[in-house]
Design a protein around this motif. Sequence first.
Motif, mmCIF file in Angstrom:
data_model
loop_
_atom_site.group_PDB
_atom_site.id
_atom_site.type_symbol
_atom_site.label_atom_id
_atom_site.label_comp_id
_atom_site.label_asym_id
_atom_site.label_seq_id
_atom_site.Cartn_x
_atom_site.Cartn_y
_atom_site.Cartn_z
ATOM 1 N N ASP A 172 0.827 -1.179 0.054
ATOM 2 C CA ASP A 172 -0.071 -0.104 0.006
ATOM 3 C C ASP A 172 0.973 1.061 0.037
ATOM 4 N N ASN A 295 1.659 -6.660 7.501
ATOM 5 C CA ASN A 295 1.238 -5.968 6.591
ATOM 6 C C ASN A 295 0.682 -6.747 5.253
ATOM 7 N N ARG A 586 -7.975 1.927 5.990
ATOM 8 C CA ARG A 586 -7.410 0.550 6.664
ATOM 9 C C ARG A 586 -8.476 0.140 7.632
#
Lengths: 882, 112
Positions: A172, A295, A586
């Motif tokens: 991202d 992540n 998120r």
Amino acid sequence: MQVVLSYKRFRRRLWYWLDHSSRQRLLVEEMQFHIESNVEELIAQGMSRQEARSAACKRFGNMTQKAEDARLTWIARWISDLGQDLRYAFRGMRRNAGFTTFTILIAGLGIGAGTTVFSVVNALLLRPLPFRDPGRLVWITNGNDFTSTQTEHYSDLRKLDRSISDLEGFADWGVGNRQLMGRGEPERLTSVPVTQNFFDLLGVQPLIGRSFTTQECEGSYAAPPATLLSYNFWRRRFASDPGVVGRKLILDNRPVTVIGVLPPWFDFGSVFVPGTQMDIFVPWPLTDRAKPAGNTMRIIGRLKPGVMLPAAQAEFTALGKQLEKQHPERNGFTPRLMPLAQHVSGTVRAAMFVLACAVGIVMLIVCANLSNLQLARLGARQKEMAMRTALGAGRFRLLRQMITESVTLSCCGAVLGLLLAVGGARELAHVTALNLPLLDTVRIDGHALAFTSLAAVATGVLFGLMPALQISAFSLSAGLQDAGRGSTGSKRHAWVRDGLVVVEISFACVLLVGAGLLMRSFVRILDVNLGFRAERASALRIDPSFRISSLAQQNSFLDDVLHRGRSVPGITAAGVIDVLPLRDDRSWSVSLKGHVYEKNRHPEPFIRVVTDGYFEAAGIPLRAGRLFTERDRAASEPVVVVNETMARTAFFGENPLDQTITTYDGRHVLGAVVGVVGDVRHEALEEASGPEMYLAMRQTGDYAAMQLVVRTALPPDNLAAGIRTALRPIDPNLPVREFVTFQDLVERAMSLRRFLLLLLAGFAFFALILASLGIYAVISYSVSQRVQEIGIRIALGASAGDLRVLIVLRTLAFAAAGLAVGLGASRTLSSALGSLLYEVTPGDPITFVAIGVLLLAVAALAGYVPAWKASRIDPMTALRSS
Amino acid sequence: MEDGKAKADLLPGTLDMLVLKLLLRGHLHGYAIAQLIQQLSDDLLRVEEGSLYPALQRLELNGWIEGEWGLSANNRRARFYKLTPEGRKHLTAESARYRRVTGAVARIMGFA
């Protein structure tokens, strides 16, 4: 030998052809010499000069015919005919300048619109992606199109899969997530972490320098050892200095070596994140030691030769199940593969389809309109045509001449259209406010040129064909007579013209309905309650240029910023948030303390980290409990605020206040719920917000950016400077390029919709004008054909009003016929708008009725003008006129 | 062209061959060629003289003859044609072909 010979022959032929007029002259001279010689010989034999000449000419035969025959040995007949037709067409165009200008203008607008739309569709959908062998690239997601994959899954996939030759990913991106210091003004950069062979996978070679090495990919993510620059950033910041490669830059206070510059044609943003400029690329470490925990990333793979997508999908599905079983501690994983091109253009496919159809309809209306004009002109040229027929022109020859004329006109129009399209494409390629992928690659290329030529010829043939076919309807004698008006030919041809107008009206109706439905959707969207009040709210990126090492330091920075920010005159509220609405998102899986959840059944709210004052600044209303205050600090009990959706869905019907929320595994307490606020549309204007949870910024360091959001009493135009001055004492290095109003965020989220609406409305307007011109022309024509009848009516006592009503009614009959067809077609076609509609059904009665009324009104107006003229006809002149 | 009322119509395609053959004699202008055809055939073959010119154009376009402007016997500007090497080759091929065809026709008709 043969080739050489035919080449010579071709060259000679070409030369003859280019030189044909002087050649023709010489040929005649040669023939004349022949005849003269013969005459002299005959005179010598005792004939008189006159006798000799006639005898010689007789022996020679038809000189013109022979000259023609001789000429045809070097010019094929069709070329010479074409030349003749073209000459004639141009002469006609010059003579009829008004008609010509109008035709070229209309055809030009139609073809220009068509070519522009084609160039967009070509760039977005038709042209292959600008990567090596793009057909084999697949986009791999977890579940739906947008969910990214946990890096651990990625690492395992890389080891296990067999159908993909190369699997690479990027993480991202965060807009402005790195800060560049050093020479020049400090600047926030947008960086994309990519895996080692990411550029190889896509077939992108650095313009200068090299790609990442394995070693560089094992460094730390927070302090990458190497970076690649995007072409645009290199040009902007370093003035295209090749010496920058090898130099060290200071990024987030750490040195990083520039190892290369990417080529200009590789625009990461335009393919993967439309509307965002990426500045630099950094390596994404995957070693267990260096990778950031938990992540996620986006994955692109290249199918091995011979492997088809379904087979790869089957393999990945099995692998996903296997991994889920082996690693129950990770997030769930259901890999989904799709061609990369489909992912990139997926969101705009529907819009492009609608646009292409719309422009196709516009071009058909243009053809119908021009056809009609041509027919009207044909009425005036009836005698000319009859004369040509009488002189021996065959029907096919006349047809060809008519088509030549119309194609010539449409080609002239195409030149104008091409100019418009070049301008249009250039304009579009530079619209940065539009979230369309690959938009910067929109240009008029070979394909677009081919399209233009095709459109020009097709338009010409289409609008020339109908009139050309009508020629056969003329009877010779009637055509040559002065009063050929009542002949069957012109009646039939009036019938065709009426039909064309009805077609025009129905096409215009379809476009109007489409534009109308989009307009209604747009209005609905403007009315959407966003959950925040966009007017007078703006945001400024304020992450400090120094490194924050403790919550205490962070909080004193925040205190300072908020204190100074609130003291700027004109600012009524100020707060800090990590992600702005409609920008990033998120989400976390969380648990409500005291509840046990099945796997994958945890609430998954969007996470926002905010300070006190944010809700007031953004205009988000409090529904229950309290908002954050300055006293919610590191030392105090952690608190969270949830939105209404989360309050309704995540608490099993209990009162959310004072409940405790933990991470999904229950290990860490995120906070006690102290308040409930209104829902905010964070993702898209069209989508209702999901559950949201706000964390107190003073109690956490887990966020990527700081955005100071302020609400002002005055329009925020001149505010940026004030805030900057106020904040300068805290951090003189504060980069202050990004000042954005909330209104901008909303505008941006609406940009594609607005773009589509504007184009479609433009097309519909153009179509409406054309259709009304068509009505006007046909009614005027029928009036002019019936001057006598009207004269008689007036003489017999019909009032001007009666006549007008009569003619306007006739117009309305046309419009009604067109409407009936058009509305029916619209009802079928409008369902194709599908997802582009918002809270409007494809059969929205208001739109349909409104468009019907609009079209009838315009038709009545277009018919009224000739009606008014007709009612002023002087009966005496009318009756005498023939 | 085909309906010319000559005493004996030329077989199609033969005019080209005749012109090439005559040009073996040297540079000739169109009128001279027409005259020669008439004389050599004892007035039997009559070409509609105008037809000569499309034929000349065709031959020149194919590179078999070359025309250039010069002065005629009576001192007027006329276009003279001469055979090119390629034209010579073409003539040989054409004569052979013509001989074969007429021979075959003659055999069938029992002339030979």
